[in-house]
Scaffold this motif. Structure first.
Motif, PDB file in Angstrom:
ATOM      1  N   THR A 114       4.652  -8.801  -5.274  1.00  0.00           N
ATOM      2  CA  THR A 114       4.755  -7.561  -5.595  1.00  0.00           C
ATOM      3  C   THR A 114       4.898  -6.933  -5.146  1.00  0.00           C
ATOM      4  OG1 THR A 114       2.119  -7.932  -6.563  1.00  0.00           O
ATOM      5  CG2 THR A 114       2.145  -5.153  -5.832  1.00  0.00           C
ATOM      6  N   ALA A 115       5.425  -6.048  -4.981  1.00  0.00           N
ATOM      7  CA  ALA A 115       5.816  -4.726  -3.549  1.00  0.00           C
ATOM      8  C   ALA A 115       5.155  -2.633  -4.344  1.00  0.00           C
ATOM      9  CB  ALA A 115       7.639  -5.218  -3.607  1.00  0.00           C
ATOM     10  N   LEU A 116       5.116  -2.572  -2.629  1.00  0.00           N
ATOM     11  CA  LEU A 116       4.410  -1.032  -2.850  1.00  0.00           C
ATOM     12  C   LEU A 116       5.519  -0.221  -2.580  1.00  0.00           C
ATOM     13  CD1 LEU A 116       1.974   0.885  -4.191  1.00  0.00           C
ATOM     14  CD2 LEU A 116       1.038   0.772  -2.515  1.00  0.00           C
ATOM     15  N   VAL A 117       5.769   0.684  -3.603  1.00  0.00           N
ATOM     16  CA  VAL A 117       6.962   0.919  -2.499  1.00  0.00           C
ATOM     17  C   VAL A 117       6.195   3.435  -2.578  1.00  0.00           C
ATOM     18  CG1 VAL A 117       9.116   2.114  -3.050  1.00  0.00           C
ATOM     19  CG2 VAL A 117       8.817   0.232  -3.260  1.00  0.00           C
ATOM     20  N   ASP A 118       6.333   3.861  -1.988  1.00  0.00           N
ATOM     21  CA  ASP A 118       5.536   5.507  -1.804  1.00  0.00           C
ATOM     22  C   ASP A 118       6.789   6.461  -2.261  1.00  0.00           C
ATOM     23  OD1 ASP A 118       5.131   8.076  -0.866  1.00  0.00           O
ATOM     24  OD2 ASP A 118       4.250   7.328   0.280  1.00  0.00           O
ATOM     25  N   LEU A 119       7.342   6.383  -3.197  1.00  0.00           N
ATOM     26  CA  LEU A 119       8.139   7.563  -3.905  1.00  0.00           C
ATOM     27  C   LEU A 119       7.930   9.149  -4.257  1.00  0.00           C
ATOM     28  CD1 LEU A 119      10.170   5.350  -6.102  1.00  0.00           C
ATOM     29  CD2 LEU A 119      10.720   5.641  -3.328  1.00  0.00           C
ATOM     30  N   ASP A 120       7.114   9.332  -3.353  1.00  0.00           N
ATOM     31  CA  ASP A 120       6.412  10.487  -3.726  1.00  0.00           C
ATOM     32  C   ASP A 120       6.550  11.476  -2.745  1.00  0.00           C
ATOM     33  OD1 ASP A 120       4.971  13.159  -3.718  1.00  0.00           O
ATOM     34  OD2 ASP A 120       2.764  12.176  -3.685  1.00  0.00           O
ATOM     35  N   LEU A 121       8.436  11.306  -2.592  1.00  0.00           N
ATOM     36  CA  LEU A 121       8.668  11.670  -2.001  1.00  0.00           C
ATOM     37  C   LEU A 121       8.610  13.326  -0.538  1.00  0.00           C
ATOM     38  CD1 LEU A 121      12.193  10.726  -2.664  1.00  0.00           C
ATOM     39  CD2 LEU A 121      10.731   9.627  -1.586  1.00  0.00           C
ATOM     40  N   ARG A 122       7.636  14.124  -1.579  1.00  0.00           N
ATOM     41  CA  ARG A 122       7.908  15.440  -1.203  1.00  0.00           C
ATOM     42  C   ARG A 122       6.324  15.275  -0.691  1.00  0.00           C
ATOM     43  NH1 ARG A 122      10.235  20.191  -4.604  1.00  0.00           N
ATOM     44  NH2 ARG A 122      10.840  18.787  -6.562  1.00  0.00           N
ATOM     45  N   ARG A 123       5.306  14.064  -0.582  1.00  0.00           N
ATOM     46  CA  ARG A 123       4.193  14.304   0.064  1.00  0.00           C
ATOM     47  C   ARG A 123       3.148  12.507   0.593  1.00  0.00           C
ATOM     48  NH1 ARG A 123      -1.950  15.070  -0.738  1.00  0.00           N
ATOM     49  NH2 ARG A 123      -2.481  16.371   0.832  1.00  0.00           N
ATOM     50  N   PRO A 124       4.248  11.727   1.205  1.00  0.00           N
ATOM     51  CA  PRO A 124       4.127  10.973   1.290  1.00  0.00           C
ATOM     52  C   PRO A 124       2.820  10.501   2.038  1.00  0.00           C
ATOM     53  CG  PRO A 124       5.733  11.547   3.059  1.00  0.00           C
ATOM     54  CD  PRO A 124       5.538  12.896   2.023  1.00  0.00           C
ATOM     55  N   GLN A 125       1.633   9.257   1.176  1.00  0.00           N
ATOM     56  CA  GLN A 125       0.692   9.150   1.838  1.00  0.00           C
ATOM     57  C   GLN A 125       0.183   7.845   1.908  1.00  0.00           C
ATOM     58  OE1 GLN A 125      -2.020  11.308   2.078  1.00  0.00           O
ATOM     59  NE2 GLN A 125      -0.324  13.043   2.127  1.00  0.00           N
ATOM     60  N   ILE A 126       0.778   6.545   1.365  1.00  0.00           N
ATOM     61  CA  ILE A 126       0.589   5.296   1.561  1.00  0.00           C
ATOM     62  C   ILE A 126       0.823   4.839   2.989  1.00  0.00           C
ATOM     63  CG2 ILE A 126       1.276   3.298   1.671  1.00  0.00           C
ATOM     64  CD1 ILE A 126       2.301   3.449  -1.575  1.00  0.00           C
ATOM     65  N   GLY A 127       1.762   5.653   4.092  1.00  0.00           N
ATOM     66  CA  GLY A 127       0.894   5.260   5.365  1.00  0.00           C
ATOM     67  C   GLY A 127       0.009   6.121   5.967  1.00  0.00           C
ATOM     68  N   LYS A 128      -0.186   6.951   5.241  1.00  0.00           N
ATOM     69  CA  LYS A 128      -1.262   8.260   5.923  1.00  0.00           C
ATOM     70  C   LYS A 128      -3.055   6.780   5.686  1.00  0.00           C
ATOM     71  CE  LYS A 128       0.947  12.400   5.798  1.00  0.00           C
ATOM     72  NZ  LYS A 128       0.591  14.372   6.248  1.00  0.00           N
ATOM     73  N   SER A 129      -3.037   6.884   4.467  1.00  0.00           N
ATOM     74  CA  SER A 129      -3.309   6.242   3.985  1.00  0.00           C
ATOM     75  C   SER A 129      -4.227   5.048   5.058  1.00  0.00           C
ATOM     76  CB  SER A 129      -3.781   6.010   2.317  1.00  0.00           C
ATOM     77  OG  SER A 129      -3.234   6.780   1.533  1.00  0.00           O
ATOM     78  N   LEU A 130      -3.501   4.166   5.355  1.00  0.00           N
ATOM     79  CA  LEU A 130      -3.674   2.814   5.984  1.00  0.00           C
ATOM     80  C   LEU A 130      -3.414   2.731   7.447  1.00  0.00           C
ATOM     81  CD1 LEU A 130      -1.494   0.479   3.737  1.00  0.00           C
ATOM     82  CD2 LEU A 130      -3.883   0.755   3.775  1.00  0.00           C
ATOM     83  N   ALA A 131      -2.554   4.325   7.827  1.00  0.00           N
ATOM     84  CA  ALA A 131      -2.889   4.703   9.695  1.00  0.00           C
ATOM     85  C   ALA A 131      -1.110   3.545  10.266  1.00  0.00           C
ATOM     86  CB  ALA A 131      -3.876   4.169  10.230  1.00  0.00           C
ATOM     87  N   ILE A 132      -0.487   3.552   9.878  1.00  0.00           N
ATOM     88  CA  ILE A 132       0.785   3.143   9.309  1.00  0.00           C
ATOM     89  C   ILE A 132       1.231   4.239  10.645  1.00  0.00           C
ATOM     90  CG2 ILE A 132       3.052   1.875   8.770  1.00  0.00           C
ATOM     91  CD1 ILE A 132       1.350   0.894   6.635  1.00  0.00           C
ATOM     92  N   LYS A 133       1.689   3.566  12.223  1.00  0.00           N
ATOM     93  CA  LYS A 133       2.660   4.295  12.869  1.00  0.00           C
ATOM     94  C   LYS A 133       3.658   4.159  13.389  1.00  0.00           C
ATOM     95  CE  LYS A 133      -1.429   4.700  16.047  1.00  0.00           C
ATOM     96  NZ  LYS A 133      -2.607   3.469  14.943  1.00  0.00           N
ATOM     97  N   ASN A 134       4.496   3.178  12.327  1.00  0.00           N
ATOM     98  CA  ASN A 134       6.146   2.954  12.098  1.00  0.00           C
ATOM     99  C   ASN A 134       6.362   3.059  11.051  1.00  0.00           C
ATOM    100  OD1 ASN A 134       4.477   0.527  12.201  1.00  0.00           O
ATOM    101  ND2 ASN A 134       6.440  -0.487  13.132  1.00  0.00           N
TER     102      ASN A 134
END
Length: 269
Positions: A114-134
């Protein structure tokens, strides 16, 4: 030509061919690409705070997402589909939460990549939800200026996640561009996912979803209990059905509990 040379040629044996290394099998190439992705380090406290419950298999709440996963996989297999968009009618319906929980539930299927891609380009949330710093730049990836290793993280052996660190100025134009389609097609060819989930923005807020629909096989529409109206859901569902396949409508933020149906986990003692 002597008989030995003729015999060798008829069997497809070329002189000096045994001195060259054999080409890797396609499966080995794909496995190498996956293993080359940087591993995803998850902040479990952040995930829990954002209700990413399928990371914790001991929680009975994961069962709803496992059911969604099983129904989705059956539907995709029956129709030879692979790409799924996740959207909502309006903001704050929890579509990113649904997409992430579904992705981690799919990751428990060992034979499903599986691949999950954040294409909410105006308000990206996937990285914030998992606290990804880089997190990488989805804009650079879609424009062909960044590669898989700059954009995707690997979780376990069969889940790749592409967060996005910053908003994009002209997202609809980028999402419907030929270069973006080529970049995503290149991703699919390199890692060969069985399922691709695209977290898209809310439908009624922008034209981004309509711009991207030609790239997906179907859409999951997320509605929020006591927030989304029947009219909003109807408008979105009708619009989506004119353009693609509606795979289902998910009601989020509901007070309904599995315990009311008798499937709560009980202490065997």
């Amino acid at each position: 030509m002597d008989s030995v040379s003729r015999s060798s040629r008829s069997r497809g044996i070329v002189e000096r061919g045994d001195l060259s290394p054999a080409l890797p099998e396609p499966l080995e190439i794909v496995r190498g690409v996956w293993e080359g992705l940087p591993p995803l380090v998850i902040d479990h406290d952040a995930a829990a705070n954002n209700r990413i419950i399928t990371l914790n298999r001991s929680s009975p709440a994961h069962a709803a997402f496992d059911m969604m996963r099983t129904k989705l996989l059956r539907l995709l297999k029956e129709n030879s589909w692979t790409s799924v968009a996740v959207t909502s009618a309006t903001p704050a319906c929890g579509k990113t939460c649904i997409a992430l929980n579904l992705a981690f539930s799919l990751a428990n299927q060992r034979d499903c990549r599986t691949a999950l891609v954040d294409l909410d380009l105006r308000r990206p949330q996937i990285g914030k939800s998992l606290a990804i710093k880089n997190s990488g730049s989805m804009e650079n990836f879609l424009k062909g200026e960044a590669g898989l290793r700059d954009t995707f993280f690997r979780y376990g052996d069969n889940l790749a996640i592409a967060p996005n660190r910053r908003a994009v100025q002209y997202p609809a134009e980028l999402l419907q561009s030929a270069v973006a389609a080529q970049s995503l097609q290149g991703m699919r060819q390199e890692i060969e996912p069985d399922v691709v989930l695209y977290d898209l923005p809310p439908m009624l807020s922008t034209d981004d979803v309509l711009a991207f629909l030609p790239n997906v096989d179907g859409v999951i529409l997320v509605a929020a209990s006591d927030q989304s109206t029947i009219g909003e859901v109807d408008i979105c569902e009708q619009t989506l059905r004119e353009k693609t396949n509606v795979l289902g409508v998910v009601l989020n933020k509901s007070e309904y509990s599995q315990e009311h149906y008798g499937y709560e986990q009980r202490d065997p003692g």
